[in-house]
Design an enzyme around this catalytic site. Structure first.
Site, short mmCIF file in Angstrom:
data_model
loop_
_atom_site.label_atom_id
_atom_site.label_comp_id
_atom_site.label_asym_id
_atom_site.label_seq_id
_atom_site.Cartn_x
_atom_site.Cartn_y
_atom_site.Cartn_z
N ARG A 189 -23.75 -28.31 19.24
CA ARG A 189 -23.38 -28.95 20.80
C ARG A 189 -22.19 -29.60 21.38
O ARG A 189 -22.22 -30.31 22.41
CB ARG A 189 -24.29 -30.90 20.72
CG ARG A 189 -25.79 -30.57 19.82
CD ARG A 189 -26.17 -32.41 19.89
NE ARG A 189 -26.24 -32.47 21.99
CZ ARG A 189 -27.29 -31.74 22.94
NH1 ARG A 189 -28.22 -31.31 22.22
NH2 ARG A 189 -27.56 -32.78 24.14
N LEU A 190 -21.12 -28.13 20.33
CA LEU A 190 -20.25 -28.38 21.14
C LEU A 190 -20.23 -26.84 21.47
O LEU A 190 -19.57 -26.14 22.44
CB LEU A 190 -19.27 -27.59 20.08
CG LEU A 190 -18.88 -28.46 18.96
CD1 LEU A 190 -17.82 -28.46 18.65
CD2 LEU A 190 -18.55 -30.03 19.83
#
Length: 212
Positions: A189-190
């Site tokens: 989720r970066l």
């Protein structure tokens, strides 16, 4: 792990001033890739509008044109979305290309397209779709499927094999964005996010990255 993945925005930003970057050009490049990768309707987009009470409404529509003026789509002006867009004059769009793991969000004012532009697009539609624009009282109560088919038969007979003019209540909108955000999926989720903003459709764009 995420550091080994190529930055999707590095080449777009590197060595360029904010006013030389154009979100329409980036969108066009991404859209070409989406057309090659997505199985169905790469031009599908969620369209959000607001009614007179301030309650939001969202539905899927199809993008029909994109240029440096904005994003164009067509609808029945007497439908719920038509009334909301004419009444509030603003909207938001969201494209999600799952295969590419990309998303584009767009916000801004909407204005009706010129009659000549709407006529040209309407003439390009399938004959059945042009009949449908006359037959459907979009968003209003329908007593039965038979009632709709009766209206289709009525207008099919009316126009016969001749020309089918564009109904006055059927036309297009152009969303002139003041905000466009490009989103690229990353592990854990970066994600990568690049936002374009401007004060109004005539102003210069500024850019900034956003935390995921």
């Amino acid at each position: 792990m995420s550091e080994t993945i190529k930055d999707p925005f590095e080449e777009l930003i590197k060595g360029k001033s904010a006013d030389s970057l154009n979100p329409f050009h980036i969108f066009s490049e991404w859209f070409v890739e989406a057309e090659a990768a997505e199985i169905n309707d790469p031009n599908a987009m969620a369209l959000a509008s607001v009614d007179e009470t301030g309650l939001p409404n969202v539905r899927m529509v199809l993008l029909k044109e994109i240029d440096d003026r904005g994003f164009v789509f067509y609808t029945n002006y007497e439908s719920a979305k038509g009334r909301e867009l004419l009444g509030q004059g603003k909207a938001a769009l969201c494209f999600h290309w799952k295969t590419l793991r990309r998303q584009v969000r767009v916000r801004g004012p909407v204005t009706p397209v010129a009659a000549e532009e709407a006529d040209a697009y309407y003439a390009s539609r399938a004959r059945g779709s042009r009949i449908g624009a006359w037959a459907s009282k979009q968003s209003r109560p329908l007593e039965s499927r038979f009632a709709l088919e009766k209206e289709v038969a009525k207008y099919t007979a009316k126009f016969g094999f001749g020309d089918i003019p564009r109904p006055a209540h059927w036309s297009g909108f152009r969303l002139e964005p003041v905000e466009v955000e490009f989103w690229q999926d990353r592990p854990f989720r970066l994600h990568d996010r690049l936002q374009f903003r401007r004060e109004n459709p005539d102003a210069t764009w500024s850019t900034q990255r956003l935390y995921p």
